[in-house]
Design a protein around this motif. Structure first.
Motif, PDB file in Angstrom:
ATOM      1  N   VAL A  95       0.854  -1.197   0.000  1.00 59.09           N
ATOM      2  CA  VAL A  95       0.000   0.000   0.000  1.00 59.09           C
ATOM      3  C   VAL A  95       0.892   1.252   0.000  1.00 59.09           C
ATOM      4  CG1 VAL A  95      -1.971  -1.086   1.152  1.00 59.09           C
ATOM      5  CG2 VAL A  95      -0.154  -0.051   2.536  1.00 59.09           C
ATOM      6  N   PRO A  96       0.328   2.389  -0.425  1.00 55.26           N
ATOM      7  CA  PRO A  96       1.127   3.620  -0.377  1.00 55.26           C
ATOM      8  C   PRO A  96       1.632   3.860   1.047  1.00 55.26           C
ATOM      9  CG  PRO A  96      -0.923   3.993  -1.575  1.00 55.26           C
ATOM     10  CD  PRO A  96      -1.009   2.612  -0.984  1.00 55.26           C
ATOM     11  N   GLY A  97       2.892   4.158   1.164  1.00 59.81           N
ATOM     12  CA  GLY A  97       3.470   4.398   2.482  1.00 59.81           C
ATOM     13  C   GLY A  97       4.124   3.164   3.084  1.00 59.81           C
ATOM     14  N   ALA A  98       3.942   2.007   2.431  1.00 61.66           N
ATOM     15  CA  ALA A  98       4.538   0.767   2.962  1.00 61.66           C
ATOM     16  C   ALA A  98       6.062   0.811   2.865  1.00 61.66           C
ATOM     17  CB  ALA A  98       3.997  -0.439   2.214  1.00 61.66           C
ATOM     18  N   GLY A  99       6.546   1.675   1.969  1.00 56.36           N
ATOM     19  CA  GLY A  99       8.001   1.801   1.829  1.00 56.36           C
ATOM     20  C   GLY A  99       8.520   1.170   0.545  1.00 56.36           C
ATOM     21  N   LYS A 100       7.680   1.161  -0.482  1.00 57.14           N
ATOM     22  CA  LYS A 100       8.102   0.534  -1.743  1.00 57.14           C
ATOM     23  C   LYS A 100       9.303   1.252  -2.359  1.00 57.14           C
ATOM     24  CE  LYS A 100       4.045   0.863  -3.569  1.00 57.14           C
ATOM     25  NZ  LYS A 100       3.432   1.379  -2.320  1.00 57.14           N
ATOM     26  N   SER A 101       9.220   2.565  -2.457  1.00 54.15           N
ATOM     27  CA  SER A 101      10.337   3.281  -3.113  1.00 54.15           C
ATOM     28  C   SER A 101      11.625   3.106  -2.335  1.00 54.15           C
ATOM     29  CB  SER A 101      10.066   4.782  -3.205  1.00 54.15           C
ATOM     30  OG  SER A 101       8.726   5.042  -3.236  1.00 54.15           O
ATOM     31  N   THR A 102      11.533   3.296  -1.034  1.00 50.30           N
ATOM     32  CA  THR A 102      12.713   3.149  -0.184  1.00 50.30           C
ATOM     33  C   THR A 102      13.279   1.740  -0.345  1.00 50.30           C
ATOM     34  OG1 THR A 102      11.497   4.523   1.370  1.00 50.30           O
ATOM     35  CG2 THR A 102      13.520   3.507   2.182  1.00 50.30           C
ATOM     36  N   ARG A 141      11.916   8.906  -6.913  1.00 50.78           N
ATOM     37  CA  ARG A 141      11.597   8.175  -5.701  1.00 50.78           C
ATOM     38  C   ARG A 141      12.687   7.163  -5.347  1.00 50.78           C
ATOM     39  NH1 ARG A 141       7.533   5.080  -7.154  1.00 50.78           N
ATOM     40  NH2 ARG A 141       6.721   4.667  -5.099  1.00 50.78           N
ATOM     41  N   ASN A 234       7.896  -4.436   6.618  1.00 49.54           N
ATOM     42  CA  ASN A 234       8.886  -3.360   6.594  1.00 49.54           C
ATOM     43  C   ASN A 234       8.858  -2.548   7.900  1.00 49.54           C
ATOM     44  OD1 ASN A 234      10.850  -1.623   5.617  1.00 49.54           O
ATOM     45  ND2 ASN A 234       9.448  -0.411   4.373  1.00 49.54           N
ATOM     46  N   LYS A 235       9.811  -1.703   8.031  1.00 49.25           N
ATOM     47  CA  LYS A 235       9.950  -0.764   9.154  1.00 49.25           C
ATOM     48  C   LYS A 235      10.144  -1.485  10.491  1.00 49.25           C
ATOM     49  CE  LYS A 235       7.219   2.557   6.530  1.00 49.25           C
ATOM     50  NZ  LYS A 235       6.330   3.692   6.473  1.00 49.25           N
ATOM     51  N   ASP A 237      12.223  -1.516  12.745  1.00 48.60           N
ATOM     52  CA  ASP A 237      13.343  -0.768  13.325  1.00 48.60           C
ATOM     53  C   ASP A 237      12.826   0.044  14.508  1.00 48.60           C
ATOM     54  OD1 ASP A 237      12.161   1.624  12.037  1.00 48.60           O
ATOM     55  OD2 ASP A 237      13.074   0.893  10.188  1.00 48.60           O
ATOM     56  N   SER A 273      14.033  -3.766   7.550  1.00 50.63           N
ATOM     57  CA  SER A 273      13.929  -2.312   7.530  1.00 50.63           C
ATOM     58  C   SER A 273      14.593  -1.807   6.262  1.00 50.63           C
ATOM     59  CB  SER A 273      14.627  -1.712   8.755  1.00 50.63           C
ATOM     60  OG  SER A 273      14.778  -0.319   8.558  1.00 50.63           O
ATOM     61  N   GLY A 274      13.785  -1.298   5.379  1.00 54.46           N
ATOM     62  CA  GLY A 274      14.321  -0.769   4.116  1.00 54.46           C
ATOM     63  C   GLY A 274      15.169   0.464   4.382  1.00 54.46           C
ATOM     64  N   PHE A 275      14.683   1.282   5.273  1.00 52.27           N
ATOM     65  CA  PHE A 275      15.347   2.554   5.554  1.00 52.27           C
ATOM     66  C   PHE A 275      16.734   2.338   6.155  1.00 52.27           C
ATOM     67  CE2 PHE A 275      16.048   6.444   8.023  1.00 52.27           C
ATOM     68  CZ  PHE A 275      15.809   7.395   7.049  1.00 52.27           C
TER      69      PHE A 275
HETATM   70  P1  GDP Z   1       5.811   3.971  -0.848  1.00 52.40           P
HETATM   71  O1  GDP Z   1       4.660   4.910  -0.896  1.00 52.40           O
HETATM   72  O2  GDP Z   1       5.342   2.570  -0.614  1.00 52.40           O
HETATM   73  O3  GDP Z   1       6.702   4.071  -2.043  1.00 52.40           O
HETATM   74  O4  GDP Z   1       6.679   4.337   0.448  1.00 52.40           O
HETATM   75  P2  GDP Z   1       7.994   5.212   0.624  1.00 52.40           P
HETATM   76  O5  GDP Z   1       9.188   4.431   0.269  1.00 52.40           O
HETATM   77  O6  GDP Z   1       7.794   6.521  -0.031  1.00 52.40           O
HETATM   78  O7  GDP Z   1       8.031   5.383   2.210  1.00 52.40           O
HETATM   79  C1  GDP Z   1       6.996   6.016   2.938  1.00 52.40           C
HETATM   80  C2  GDP Z   1       7.562   6.549   4.229  1.00 52.40           C
HETATM   81  O8  GDP Z   1       8.019   5.494   5.046  1.00 52.40           O
HETATM   82  C3  GDP Z   1       8.751   7.482   4.027  1.00 52.40           C
HETATM   83  O9  GDP Z   1       8.648   8.527   4.938  1.00 52.40           O
HETATM   84  C4  GDP Z   1       9.930   6.591   4.331  1.00 52.40           C
HETATM   85  O10 GDP Z   1      11.047   7.295   4.817  1.00 52.40           O
HETATM   86  C5  GDP Z   1       9.372   5.690   5.408  1.00 52.40           C
HETATM   87  N1  GDP Z   1      10.075   4.409   5.451  1.00 52.40           N
HETATM   88  C6  GDP Z   1      10.333   3.612   4.394  1.00 52.40           C
HETATM   89  N2  GDP Z   1      10.995   2.504   4.783  1.00 52.40           N
HETATM   90  C7  GDP Z   1      11.166   2.614   6.116  1.00 52.40           C
HETATM   91  C8  GDP Z   1      11.790   1.794   7.117  1.00 52.40           C
HETATM   92  O11 GDP Z   1      12.357   0.748   6.858  1.00 52.40           O
HETATM   93  N3  GDP Z   1      11.737   2.228   8.403  1.00 52.40           N
HETATM   94  C9  GDP Z   1      11.150   3.390   8.730  1.00 52.40           C
HETATM   95  N4  GDP Z   1      11.143   3.725  10.011  1.00 52.40           N
HETATM   96  N5  GDP Z   1      10.561   4.192   7.832  1.00 52.40           N
HETATM   97  C10 GDP Z   1      10.573   3.829   6.551  1.00 52.40           C
END
Ligand code: GDP
Length: 365
Positions: A95-102, A141, A234-235, A237, A273-275
């Protein structure tokens, strides 16, 4: 006799004022802004040499709605087909915000470091035309990957139905593979139908989830979970680690309730944790283990064949639909028939029959 130059009146070499010279630039010449369209063979040669500029141009043709572009695109695809197939294709959904781009950014760097080759990141986002917002696969992204020499990032085709958008992405996979991209990611927003489309073109379907409020499994469509070959939370951490582990246990328990997948592979659930780039290697150990597993038991080939079959029927359906709805007589009748149905003057079936009879009648003419 005196030399004329010795005469006082002689001014020596003088510079005439001259006359205005015409411009050496043809004033009627207009620089063509558009480049010459490459021939099919030039496209194929460029693509198979790995020329990314030509690959991009070919993808633009694939995405074009102009019939003349489609004709060339289809020929290019056909000629590229023998060079395609040699890759691993991974669908990545969340879903949006799941961290796909990261995640795709770090996943991409990981797979490029892990083994030789090139990575293409494509996307299917049927909503992008309407929202103009979330055009997946956008270079901005994926900061690190977008500047990597061995990556090719292409946003989702924006025009058309989900089926149309997905078909274009599938065709783009073929072109990328012919250009030597041996790792393909197809990204999609995890909100419904688009997963089915992605599933129909990848070898491994990775579902990115988040640990939430304890009700993780609610709101996740059973169908999407059933498609997943791996679920990654994800996340995981900071103070989210315990919650992520709990979510992973819940997903594992839920997966036990599903029938065993056709592949014989039991989907795994991992946290990462992608980040912070933690647990990424384990995810790709899983993907490669799966690929080895299904290559050994024949499912890899089987799934790709099934996908080819699926796309044959999809293409037929799309063409038939377009032919029907773009027929001028049908276009002129459609609104009226719809109105009749809404007003209760005709049943849906009779209206459909009227339209179809008219269409088939037209074809016979
Ligand atoms: P997308 O909409 O699925 O592409 O998600 P994004 O990659 O844009 O990430 C959405 C938010 O989640 C951003 O603020 C990222 O910094 C944060 N985020 C992504 N991966 C992680 C992670 O592994 N840990 C944490 N704490 N935040 C993350």
């Amino acid at each position: 006799m005196e030399h004329p130059e010795n005469n006082e009146a002689y001014k020596g070499l003088t510079v005439n004022a001259g006359i205005e010279q015409p411009s050496s630039v043809n004033p009627y010449f207009k620089r063509k802004t558009r480049k010459r369209q490459l021939t099919v063979q030039e496209f194929v040669d460029g693509i198979t040499k790995g020329d990314v500029t030509i690959l991009s141009q070919a993808v633009t043709l694939v995405e074009s709605v102009k019939p003349e572009h489609q004709v060339i695109a289809q020929e290019v695809i056909e000629k590229c087909l023998p060079y395609s197939g040699n890759s691993i294709r991974v669908g990545i959904s969340g879903v949006p915000g799941a961290g796909k781009s990261t995640s795709i950014d770090v996943f991409g760097l990981h797979v490029l470091e892990r083994s030789a080759g090139k990575l293409a990141v494509l996307a299917i986002d049927p909503s992008s035309e309407r929202s103009k917002g979330s055009i997946l696969g956008d270079k901005t992204r994926m900061e690190q990957l977008s500047v990597h020499a061995d990556s090719f990032i292409r946003p989702s085709p924006s025009a058309g139905s989900l089926g149309g958008v997905a078909r274009k992405t599938r065709e783009t996979i073929i072109l990328c593979e012919a250009a030597g991209f041996n790792k393909i990611f197809v990204e999609t927003v995890g909100v419904g139908q688009s997963e089915t489309a992605v599933h129909s073109m990848v070898d491994f379907f990775l579902l990115i989830q988040l640990a939430g409020t304890g009700d993780e499994l609610q709101g996740i469509k059973r169908g999407i979970m059933e498609m997943a070959d791996g679920i990654v939370i994800n996340k995981a951490d900071g103070n989210n680690i315990d919650k992520a582990n709990l979510a992973a246990t819940q997903f594992r328990n839920a997966l036990h309730l599903f029938p065993a997948p056709e592949s014989g592979w039991i989907p795994k659930v991992l946290t990462y944790s992608g980040f912070y780039n933690k647990g990424v290697k384990e995810i790709w150990d899983m993907v490669y283990e799966y690929i080895d597993f299904v290559k050994a038991n024949g499912y890899f080939e089987y799934r790709r064949n099934e996908q080819s079959k699926y796309w044959m029927y999809e293409s037929i359906n799309e063409k038939l639909r377009d032919s029907f709805y773009q027929n001028p007589l049908i276009e002129s009748m459609l609104a009226h028939q719809e109105q009749q149905v809404l007003q209760g003057n005709l049943t849906s079936f009779v209206a459909a029959k009227n339209l179809l009879d008219t269409y088939f009648g037209e074809l016979r003419k």
